[in-house]
Write an enzyme that holds these catalytic residues in place. Structure first.
Site, PDB file in Angstrom:
ATOM      1  N   PRO A   1       0.830  -1.203   0.000  1.00 57.13           N
ATOM      2  CA  PRO A   1       0.000   0.000   0.000  1.00 57.13           C
ATOM      3  C   PRO A   1       0.865   1.253   0.000  1.00 57.13           C
ATOM      4  O   PRO A   1       1.900   1.309   0.655  1.00 57.13           O
ATOM      5  CB  PRO A   1      -0.806  -0.124   1.293  1.00 57.13           C
ATOM      6  CG  PRO A   1      -0.029  -1.048   2.150  1.00 57.13           C
ATOM      7  CD  PRO A   1       0.635  -2.010   1.214  1.00 57.13           C
ATOM      8  N   GLU A   2       0.437   2.250  -0.764  1.00 58.67           N
ATOM      9  CA  GLU A   2       1.161   3.514  -0.815  1.00 58.67           C
ATOM     10  C   GLU A   2       0.480   4.533   0.084  1.00 58.67           C
ATOM     11  O   GLU A   2      -0.506   4.225   0.770  1.00 58.67           O
ATOM     12  CB  GLU A   2       1.248   3.985  -2.263  1.00 58.67           C
ATOM     13  CG  GLU A   2       2.069   3.028  -3.134  1.00 58.67           C
ATOM     14  CD  GLU A   2       2.644   3.683  -4.360  1.00 58.67           C
ATOM     15  OE1 GLU A   2       2.925   4.891  -4.308  1.00 58.67           O
ATOM     16  OE2 GLU A   2       2.830   2.996  -5.377  1.00 58.67           O
TER      17      GLU A   2
ATOM     18  N   HIS B   1      -5.776 -15.281  10.618  1.00 59.93           N
ATOM     19  CA  HIS B   1      -4.520 -14.542  10.521  1.00 59.93           C
ATOM     20  C   HIS B   1      -4.505 -13.281  11.383  1.00 59.93           C
ATOM     21  O   HIS B   1      -3.730 -12.357  11.126  1.00 59.93           O
ATOM     22  CB  HIS B   1      -4.227 -14.185   9.065  1.00 59.93           C
ATOM     23  CG  HIS B   1      -4.075 -15.385   8.174  1.00 59.93           C
ATOM     24  ND1 HIS B   1      -3.004 -16.245   8.279  1.00 59.93           N
ATOM     25  CD2 HIS B   1      -4.865 -15.875   7.188  1.00 59.93           C
ATOM     26  CE1 HIS B   1      -3.129 -17.207   7.384  1.00 59.93           C
ATOM     27  NE2 HIS B   1      -4.243 -17.014   6.706  1.00 59.93           N
TER      28      HIS B   1
ATOM     29  N   ARG C   1       0.358 -12.593   5.274  1.00 63.62           N
ATOM     30  CA  ARG C   1       1.748 -12.792   4.839  1.00 63.62           C
ATOM     31  C   ARG C   1       2.772 -12.320   5.876  1.00 63.62           C
ATOM     32  O   ARG C   1       3.963 -12.578   5.737  1.00 63.62           O
ATOM     33  CB  ARG C   1       1.997 -12.065   3.512  1.00 63.62           C
ATOM     34  CG  ARG C   1       1.118 -12.589   2.378  1.00 63.62           C
ATOM     35  CD  ARG C   1       1.536 -11.989   1.064  1.00 63.62           C
ATOM     36  NE  ARG C   1       0.607 -12.327  -0.004  1.00 63.62           N
ATOM     37  CZ  ARG C   1       0.746 -11.945  -1.262  1.00 63.62           C
ATOM     38  NH1 ARG C   1       1.777 -11.190  -1.613  1.00 63.62           N
ATOM     39  NH2 ARG C   1      -0.134 -12.284  -2.173  1.00 63.62           N
TER      40      ARG C   1
ATOM     41  N   ARG D   1      21.621  16.582  -8.320  1.00 69.71           N
ATOM     42  CA  ARG D   1      21.250  15.222  -8.690  1.00 69.71           C
ATOM     43  C   ARG D   1      21.559  14.949 -10.162  1.00 69.71           C
ATOM     44  O   ARG D   1      21.015  15.585 -11.053  1.00 69.71           O
ATOM     45  CB  ARG D   1      19.759  15.003  -8.450  1.00 69.71           C
ATOM     46  CG  ARG D   1      19.381  14.949  -6.982  1.00 69.71           C
ATOM     47  CD  ARG D   1      19.382  13.515  -6.508  1.00 69.71           C
ATOM     48  NE  ARG D   1      18.982  13.417  -5.113  1.00 69.71           N
ATOM     49  CZ  ARG D   1      18.662  12.293  -4.512  1.00 69.71           C
ATOM     50  NH1 ARG D   1      18.699  11.163  -5.182  1.00 69.71           N
ATOM     51  NH2 ARG D   1      18.326  12.292  -3.240  1.00 69.71           N
TER      52      ARG D   1
END
Length: 287
Positions: free
Chosen positions: A2-3, A102, A125, A166
């Site tokens: 997830p972001e 879970h 997981r 950069r």
């Protein structure tokens, strides 16, 4: 994984149920998730009130009444559940594994308005993790992070300074969490397309106008994703088990070979690999 928008929508869904609630008891059904629970985790939570549920980058951080901080990362399949409660933002919370198989953590709370609330953490997981920090303690997960992309500290002058030297690709620079906290692969691809910047360009070559457009695009893309409930992928789903909505609004991510959606462009979305991550962009309109 997830972001930021997914984590923010989880935060918004949970906050009404746990902010102001006193932690009566904590049960751990196993000694670890991705990492072992820290020593004193249970005793460090019990008896304290959650005064605020915040987010820093992709971490959820519950501030405790003693000034401590309870940090959670959802990993690939982590989810918080509020038992027998209709969430106020129900479409914006991963239901996790409702069978209980879970569920690895249960937190029993007493909320001043809602009464007794059971908060459970499910993670098939076990890529997520939790940690607990004493008041004023250093936090290695967040202390080195850059500014939040939706906060006032992210500005064009700030980003111009960070990009000045950069030589590597702008895409890679934006994924550096020390530059901007919480930006992930999906939303960097989308913001670069929206601002018309080629992801392969050296970060130091962007001019002031381009950086202004990029900052605005980052804010716009993230705000739209949060409003849509995130861009759910694979295991990270809405409360009804369906995928999030924003993925259907992707301009470039996952659209290799499709026509560029920018009006009048006529280009075709291309996929390349940068720093081990897929980059989707339009070589015609992204300069």
């Amino acid at each position: 994984m997830p972001e930021l928008p997914e984590v923010e929508t989880v935060r918004r869904g949970l906050a009404p149920y746990i902010e102001g609630a006193r932690i009566e008891a904590v049960t751990l059904n196993r000694p670890d998730l991705r990492f072992p629970f820290p020593e004193g985790f249970v005793s460090g939570l019990e008896g304290h009130t959650i005064t605020h549920l915040g987010r820093r980058a992709k971490y959820l951080i519950a501030t405790l009444s003693n000034g401590g901080a309870w940090l959670s990362h959802l990993g690939m399949t982590g989810a918080f559940l509020v038992a027998d409660q209709l969430l106020e933002e129900a479409s914006r919370l991963n239901p996790g594994d409702s069978s209980g198989k879970h569920v690895h953590v249960r937190v029993h709370l007493v909320h001043p308005a809602r009464g007794r609330v059971t908060l459970s953490y499910s993670d098939p997981r076990r890529f997520g993790f939790m940690d607990l920090f004493a008041p004023g303690a250093a936090n290695p997960f967040t202390d080195s992070l850059g500014p939040e992309p939706l906060g006032n500290d992210l500005s064009a002058p700030y980003l111009a300074e960070r990009l000045r030297a950069r030589k590597g690709p702008i895409k890679t620079a934006l994924l550096d969490q020390r530059v901007i906290a919480g930006l992930g692969n999906i939303y960097v691809c989308e913001a670069l397309h929206m601002s018309g910047i080629d992801p392969r360009r050296a970060g130091g070559t962007l001019d002031g106008g381009e950086i202004e457009e990029l900052v605005a695009a980052i804010r716009q893309v993230l705000a739209a994703a949060i409003a849509a409930g995130g861009s759910t992928l694979k295991d990270f789903a809405r409360a009804d088990g369906q995928p999030g909505y924003f993925q259907h609004s992707f301009a470039v991510y996952g659209h290799e070979g499709d026509p560029c959606p920018r009006p009048g462009c006529g280009g075709t979305i291309k996929r390349i690999v940068q720093a081990g991550r897929s980059t989707f962009f339009c070589p015609t309109c992204q300069r």
